[in-house]
Write an enzyme that holds these catalytic residues in place. Structure first.
Site: not given
Ligand code: ACO
Length: 335
Positions: A112, A262, A292
């Site tokens: 990214c 990004h 993304n």
């Molecule tokens: N739908 C419903 N529930 C979900 C989903 C989903 N799609 N995904 C996770 N959950 C659940 C989890 O299982 C968890 O449940 P639990 O509390 O019972 O264990 C709960 O939701 C919370 O999950 P978290 O992972 O803590 O959620 P978070 O608020 O951290 O959001 C996310 C997750 C959206 C992935 C966030 O962490 C994020 O955007 N991080 C950055 C990721 C990113 O930008 N990556 C790409 C970088 S760029 C590159 O180089 C490719």
């Protein structure tokens, strides 16, 4: 010798996949995805669309806006982590674009952050290498490497391409005001798609050592991501990088017209904007429609903002890419 941005373009696949569509294949909901990420839709490669065709379309539109003939390009940079040829996709993009006199095309792999690195590389080639016109394309097809059973990551990504033409100019017109680039292999474990060695056979080498070789070639694992760690990294490192680039340019956030990050997650964009004290109305965001799109996200959003009349000639933009590697970097540019 300076360099400036003189054209932009973008392209997305025809297939649109909504949050509700995803809820049919993984345990998720439109509400969860919208609230946690800001994403509503993404485009996904299928049918006749290919990464090369998107890259070519984005590049062609950028050349048209810049009024630059493909033959007048000195370099094509394809910023991608998902080329359709392991050895690189840029020469094929160069061929299909019809750049018969262009001496060089090569790939830049930095997930990214790829587009920001491509932009700086283009500037270095122009300032130090005597090149005049460079086409920088950010294009990724991460849907091909997503684990569509992992609801924690498959909801984030989409496919797209975006491009800019960078052109030599005199130093008074210089459009790249400063930049700041970083990488950290230690953090790479939080986000990767590593090669899987399918060891199926072995051969004794002439010096007595055993060589394991995959009979069917190697492949890559799906994207593996620790979302929380990536989130923390982005919110910590991106504001620091932009502040450093602003300082090098002798500018402050208040003198910049647009913040264009990004497009990974709306909560990351909001957190960085708050940290830098950028008001919402000066933040560019289109990830609701595309998710993304990795190396494509910045030029895709720039192209929409330019064609939509938001970004006007003379406007300054603070932009930053961040992601796998880990890599991150920012640039202060004048459109
Ligand atoms: N739908 C419903 N529930 C979900 C989903 C989903 N799609 N995904 C996770 N959950 C659940 C989890 O299982 C968890 O449940 P639990 O509390 O019972 O264990 C709960 O939701 C919370 O999950 P978290 O992972 O803590 O959620 P978070 O608020 O951290 O959001 C996310 C997750 C959206 C992935 C966030 O962490 C994020 O955007 N991080 C950055 C990721 C990113 O930008 N990556 C790409 C970088 S760029 C590159 O180089 C490719």
């Amino acid at each position: 010798r300076g360099c400036k941005l003189v054209g932009c373009g973008s392209a997305v696949p025809a297939l649109s996949v909504s949050n509700d569509d995803l809820a049919k294949i993984v345990d998720t909901s439109d509400e969860w995805i919208s609230v946690r990420t800001g994403i509503h839709n993404r485009r996904v490669l299928s049918g006749r669309d290919s990464l090369t065709s998107l890259a070519v379309e984005a590049g062609r539109k950028a050349l048209e806006m810049a009024d630059v003939d493909p033959d007048d390009l000195d370099l094509v940079l394809l910023c991608t982590s998902t080329p359709e040829d392991l050895f690189g996709g840029a020469p094929q993009v160069q061929r299909v674009l019809g750049c018969r006199k262009t001496p060089l095309a090569y790939d830049i792999t930095a997930a990214c952050s790829g587009f920001v690195l491509g932009l700086i590389s283009a500037a270095c080639h122009i300032r130090g290498g005597g090149f005049h016109n460079v086409l920088v394309i950010g294009a990724d097809g991460l849907s091909r490497f997503v684990d569509w059973t992992d609801r924690g990551s498959c909801i984030l990504f989409g496919d797209a391409a975006g491009a800019v033409v960078v052109q030599a100019c005199n130093s008074e017109e210089d459009g790249l005001l400063s930049f700041d680039l970083h990488s950290d292999g230690e953090g790479g474990r939080h986000l990767n798609a590593v090669m899987k060695e399918n060891k199926t056979d072995d051969m004794l080498g002439s010096n007595g050592s055993v060589f394991d070789f995959p009979s069917q070639g190697s492949s890559y694992s799906c994207i593996q991501m620790n979302g929380k760690e990536v989130f923390r990294f982005a919110v910590r490192c991106v504001p620091q990088s932009i502040e450093s680039a602003l300082e090098k340019a002798g500018l402050t956030a208040s003198s910049i017209d647009w913040l264009l990050l990004h497009q990974a997650n709306q909560r990351i964009i909001d957190a960085v904007a708050t940290r830098l004290e950028f008001p919402q109305e000066r933040v560019i965001s289109n990830l609701a429609n595309y998710g993304n799109t990795s190396a494509a996200s910045i030029p895709l959003a720039l192209d929409e903002a330019v064609r939509g009349g938001k970004v006007k000639p003379g406007h300054t933009i603070a932009t930053a890419g961040f992601g796998a590697g880990l890599t991150w970097g920012s640039a202060i540019v004048r459109w």
